[in-house]
Design an enzyme around this catalytic site. Structure first.
Site, PDB file in Angstrom:
ATOM      1  N   GLU B  53     -15.164   9.997  23.061  1.00  0.00           N
ATOM      2  CA  GLU B  53     -14.466   9.403  21.921  1.00  0.00           C
ATOM      3  C   GLU B  53     -12.952   9.513  22.031  1.00  0.00           C
ATOM      4  O   GLU B  53     -12.224   8.671  21.505  1.00  0.00           O
ATOM      5  CB  GLU B  53     -14.950  10.036  20.610  1.00  0.00           C
ATOM      6  CG  GLU B  53     -16.384   9.672  20.230  1.00  0.00           C
ATOM      7  CD  GLU B  53     -17.451  10.545  20.911  1.00  0.00           C
ATOM      8  OE1 GLU B  53     -17.096  11.348  21.792  1.00  0.00           O
ATOM      9  OE2 GLU B  53     -18.632  10.401  20.550  1.00  0.00           O
ATOM     10  N   PHE B 115     -26.967  18.203   9.905  1.00  0.00           N
ATOM     11  CA  PHE B 115     -26.815  17.988  11.341  1.00  0.00           C
ATOM     12  C   PHE B 115     -25.668  17.002  11.597  1.00  0.00           C
ATOM     13  O   PHE B 115     -25.607  15.938  10.987  1.00  0.00           O
ATOM     14  CB  PHE B 115     -28.120  17.437  11.939  1.00  0.00           C
ATOM     15  CG  PHE B 115     -27.992  17.159  13.407  1.00  0.00           C
ATOM     16  CD1 PHE B 115     -27.712  18.180  14.305  1.00  0.00           C
ATOM     17  CD2 PHE B 115     -28.119  15.869  13.897  1.00  0.00           C
ATOM     18  CE1 PHE B 115     -27.574  17.934  15.657  1.00  0.00           C
ATOM     19  CE2 PHE B 115     -27.979  15.604  15.249  1.00  0.00           C
ATOM     20  CZ  PHE B 115     -27.703  16.639  16.142  1.00  0.00           C
ATOM     21  N   GLN B 116     -24.795  17.366  12.476  1.00  0.00           N
ATOM     22  CA  GLN B 116     -23.613  16.570  12.843  1.00  0.00           C
ATOM     23  C   GLN B 116     -22.737  16.237  11.655  1.00  0.00           C
ATOM     24  O   GLN B 116     -22.123  15.182  11.591  1.00  0.00           O
ATOM     25  CB  GLN B 116     -24.023  15.295  13.601  1.00  0.00           C
ATOM     26  CG  GLN B 116     -24.657  15.648  14.943  1.00  0.00           C
ATOM     27  CD  GLN B 116     -24.686  14.502  15.922  1.00  0.00           C
ATOM     28  OE1 GLN B 116     -24.847  13.359  15.532  1.00  0.00           O
ATOM     29  NE2 GLN B 116     -24.529  14.812  17.198  1.00  0.00           N
ATOM     30  N   LYS B 165     -23.890   7.429   6.109  1.00  0.00           N
ATOM     31  CA  LYS B 165     -24.925   6.553   6.634  1.00  0.00           C
ATOM     32  C   LYS B 165     -25.585   5.715   5.542  1.00  0.00           C
ATOM     33  O   LYS B 165     -25.877   4.532   5.747  1.00  0.00           O
ATOM     34  CB  LYS B 165     -25.972   7.383   7.382  1.00  0.00           C
ATOM     35  CG  LYS B 165     -26.915   6.521   8.202  1.00  0.00           C
ATOM     36  CD  LYS B 165     -27.761   7.346   9.150  1.00  0.00           C
ATOM     37  CE  LYS B 165     -28.651   6.436   9.988  1.00  0.00           C
ATOM     38  NZ  LYS B 165     -29.484   7.193  10.932  1.00  0.00           N
ATOM     39  N   MET B 487       5.040  19.604  36.039  1.00  0.00           N
ATOM     40  CA  MET B 487       5.990  19.913  34.969  1.00  0.00           C
ATOM     41  C   MET B 487       5.898  21.388  34.573  1.00  0.00           C
ATOM     42  O   MET B 487       6.912  22.017  34.285  1.00  0.00           O
ATOM     43  CB  MET B 487       5.718  19.012  33.754  1.00  0.00           C
ATOM     44  CG  MET B 487       6.827  19.032  32.732  1.00  0.00           C
ATOM     45  SD  MET B 487       8.428  18.619  33.439  1.00  0.00           S
ATOM     46  CE  MET B 487       8.530  16.876  33.104  1.00  0.00           C
TER      47      MET B 487
END
Ligand SMILES: Cc1ncc(C[n+]2csc(CCOP(=O)(O)OP(=O)(O)O)c2C)c(N)n1
Ligand SMILES: [Mg+2]
Lengths: 180, 590
Positions: B53, B115-116, B165, B487
């Protein structure tokens, strides 16, 4: 929208830290208070006091009063950052922009007997505090005043049996006909 | 189907279409399955399946920055949303318009540690311009339209829309974008005319002026860059830009001083330091630009044009702030300059001697480096890249990762148009460049999209190689492989007594084999004589190419203003390090 001040408009003693009372009109929606508080904690600004309540049910508007402190530059930043939040309608620095009135309400519980109890009642009378609850050993006073008056009243009450105090924090409004 | 009831997911897609969205970068999961189902049943909106993502958000950023459109992201709840956080923060700091749609557990489970489940609006509140939790399918369309308004107007930024949802599955009614507005949100586009007049008068009276421009000019649209060019032509002023603003004024233009700041050019930084009137348009006095604030352009009266009032007087106190859109204010400035006939009245003699001084600074040739026949100098690799992409003119889109290679790309690649340069400026996010190039390639099919990479950064989103393979996106990774987090190594050399703690890129993969494993073409150059052939091959290959360019391991990026120093305390090269050891105060800064 207010234009940010130019350098010439800053006060001379720019490093001085001043106390400012800021009124913020916001949409009364979930998370709006978290946005305001998160802004202060995330950017390291002070909150001395913060009050919030809905003021217009039909329009879903709440008014937040924040007392903060900082240099002129920081306070300018605070106002600009607040104004940038999407649900914020108006930001006014009452300290700079308006002659205004500030008040806090406190509920103060005194537990004492005898001479101290009598003295507590006498002091409350002088300060125009109201008795809102009483038992044989206790009083709860309701007291409205400025933050300084709250401090004074509380410190007088402490030796007279003050055991608990709760304060609303500052609410403020401009004098005269002007509105936010 | 105009007024019939639709599911929240269908309404969402319809609203995105009404907003003109063509591409969504995303990754599926349980909470967003209704959206994926709705996507499946239509073919107007294209979905690009990323491989993480974080890659989706950077791709959307690359898409947005290279096209001027909004980048749209779709991720699931919980880990999908938390993976997007870095990209959202990146887009916030660089003011990139992004809409990020996140799935959420059904409303009745919110707060139950389902969940999630993650508190997505809570987590993303400080890293978005605004965010929403949608509670009813009837609100979906309105929120989408509001979100586009917020993301694209004023100072652009990322907006999250969290979609439970059940809201996606239940039916509701559609609201069209007409009439959707936000009472509390009205960015100021037009600058205060009186202040602009004052600003132009200050400019006309300047003896040592400097234009300092930034990403705000890019965000104000192509017209702003045109106006900026006109203003430079009319005034004859020297111009420099931040990392974010490269391309608004062409690098080939004669008034161009190069980028300013920590790794900016000698002439740009000294012109800032010595200026008497500074005109900042769409930049924010970032600490990478100002160096030590107390030593920043001490003699300059400062004009600051910015659409975000909170950028003004934040780091540097300015003399004349103007809140407004860069294009609108530039237009007014030009009109006033012409009306007042300032072209003739301005102090031409002073300007000529200012240019004489600047030309002396230019003569220092601050980007020079020691050439080599045996080892590829990273600067040389970029000079050759610049040479080979030149025939493609404005049709080249460059992104970068973060590190020395990023600064060298900014120094050595010429940008002549806005929206051609995609780099993580404010957040400095390693792993940005490859997904950004993928997004740019989606927005600009057939154009050359090159990620100038470092070998350490590229590994942070290496999985996106397969995204490019799947969609046949012929992006190029031009990896300046110095085998170090260069760097970091440079700072350790200059600030930490050459104690190279954990900055060596140990156990690197064979990038050519890796490329082949992903279905890319892999190329390698080990010596300067390989370079031209490699670049030609890379450009002409109509497939994704990973070019592993093995460069000098020890090269440092100069000029450099060490942390805590002012513009006139720049290190020009290795010889300066000994004379100017970095102070203790500087060491605590980042
Ligand atoms: C996500 C992230 N982690 C850490 C850093 C700190 N950092 C900045 S540059 C750099 C090294 C980059 O190495 P490489 O990609 O090889 O580029 P080089 O400097 O060698 O050109 C690191 C670790 C960062 N910018 N981003
Ligand atoms: Mg490296």
């Amino acid at each position: 929208m207010i234009q940010p001040p130019s350098v010439y408009e800053f006060q001379h003693n720019e490093e001085r830290i001043n106390r400012h009372t800021i009124s913020v009109l916001v949409d009364n929606e979930p998370g709006v208070l978290a946005r305001v508080i998160g802004l202060f904690s995330g950017r390291g600004y002070n909150i001395e006091s913060l009050t919030v309540s809905e003021v217009d049910h039909a329009e879903h508007l709440s008014r937040i009063t924040i007392v903060t402190s900082g240099t002129a530059m920081i306070v300018e930043q605070i106002k600009a950052q607040l104004d940038r939040l999407v649900p914020v309608h108006k930001v006014r620095d009452l300290t700079l922009e308006a002659v205004h009135i500030e008040r806090e309400l406190a509920l103060i519980k005194i537990v004492s007997t005898g001479e101290r109890r009598v003295e507590a009642l006498r002091m409350a009378d002088i300060f125009k505090a109201r008795v809102v609850d009483a038992t044989l050993e206790s009083f709860v006073f309701e007291f409205t005043g400025t933050s300084a008056e709250q401090d004074d009243f509380a410190s007088l009450m402490r030796p007279l049996g003050l055991v608990e105090i709760v304060r609303t924090g500052v609410v403020a409004i401009g004098r005269g006909t002007a509105t936010l | 189907m105009t007024d019939s009831r639709q599911t929240g997911a269908e309404i969402l897609i319809r609203a995105l279409r009404e907003q003109g969205v063509e591409v969504v970068f995303g990754y599926p999961g349980g909470a967003v399955l209704p959206i994926y189902d709705a996507l499946y049943k239509q073919n107007e909106l294209r979905h690009v399946l990323v491989r993480q993502e974080g890659g989706a958000v950077h791709s959307a950023e690359g898409y947005a920055r290279s096209s001027g459109k909004v980048g749209v992201v779709l991720v699931t709840s919980g880990p999908g949303a938390t993976n997007a956080v870095t990209g959202l923060t990146d887009a916030l700091l660089d003011s990139i318009p992004i809409i990020c749609l996140t799935g959420q557990v059904p409303t009745h489970l919110i707060g139950n540690d389902a969940f999630q489940e993650a508190d997505t609006t809570g987590i993303t509140r400080p890293c978005t311009k605004h965010n929403y939790l949608v509670k009813s399918p009837d609100d979906v369309a309105r929120v989408v339209h509001e979100a586009f308004l917020v993301a694209t107007t004023g100072r652009p930024g990322p907006v999250v829309i969290d979609l439970p949802k059940d809201v996606l599955q239940l039916e509701g009614t559609y609201t069209s974008k007409e009439g959707v507005q936000l009472k509390s949100y009205r960015p100021q586009v037009q600058g205060d005319r009186e202040r602009i007049r004052q600003a132009v008068a200050m400019m006309a009276a300047a003896k040592k002026p400097i234009l300092y421009t930034g990403g705000g000019v890019v965000n104000a649209g192509p017209r702003a860059s045109e106006l900026l060019r006109e203003l430079v032509a009319e005034t004859g002023f020297p111009i420099t830009s931040t990392l974010m603003g490269l391309g608004c004024y062409p690098a080939s233009g004669k008034n161009w001083l190069g980028m300013l700041g920590m790794h900016g050019t000698y002439e740009a930084n000294l012109a800032m330091h010595g200026s008497d009137v500074m005109i900042n348009i769409g930049a924010r006095f970032d600490d990478r630009v100002t160096g030590r604030i107390s030593g920043f352009a001490p003699g300059a009266r400062k004009i600051h044009v910015d659409i975000d009032p909170s950028s003004i007087n934040k780091n540097v106190r300015v003399d004349l702030p103007i809140v407004g859109d860069a294009a609108s204010v530039l237009e007014d400035m030009l009109t006033i300059w012409r009306e007042e006939g300032y072209g003739k009245k301005a102090d031409r003699e002073a300007l000529a001697s200012w240019w004489k001084q600047i030309d002396e600074w230019r003569g220092v040739n601050c980007l020079r480096y020691r050439k080599s026949d045996t080892i590829i100098k990273p600067q040389y690799a970029l000079e050759r890249l610049a040479h080979h992409i030149k025939p493609y003119g404005d049709d080249v889109y460059i992104s970068t990762e973060v590190g020395q290679h990023q600064m060298w790309a900014a120094q050595f690649l010429p940008f002549n148009q806005p929206n051609r340069w995609m780099t993580s400026g404010g957040l400095g996010t390693m792993g940005y460049g490859l997904p950004a190039a993928i997004g740019a390639q989606m927005a600009n099919p057939g154009k050359l999209c090159i990620d100038v990479a470092g070998e350490a950064s590229i590994l942070m989103n290496i999985q996106e190689m397969t995204t490019a393979t799947q969609y046949r996106l012929p992006v190029k990774v031009f990896c300046l492989n110095n085998q170090w987090m260069g760097m970091v190594r440079q700072w350790q050399e200059l600030l930490h007594g050459e104690r190279y703690s954990e900055s060596y890129s140990e156990a690197l993969p064979d990038f050519v084999k890796l490329a082949e494993a992903y279905g890319w073409v892999g190329l390698r150059a080990d010596s300067p004589s390989d370079l031209d052939g490699l670049i030609e091959e890379m450009i002409k290959t109509d497939r994704p190419v990973f070019a592993d360019v093995r460069v000098d391991q020890k090269e440092n990026c100069f000029p450099m203003i060490p942390s805590g120093r002012a513009h006139n305390e720049m290190l020009l090269g290795p010889e300066d390090q000994v004379e100017n050891p970095i102070t203790e105060e500087g060491m605590v800064l980042v």
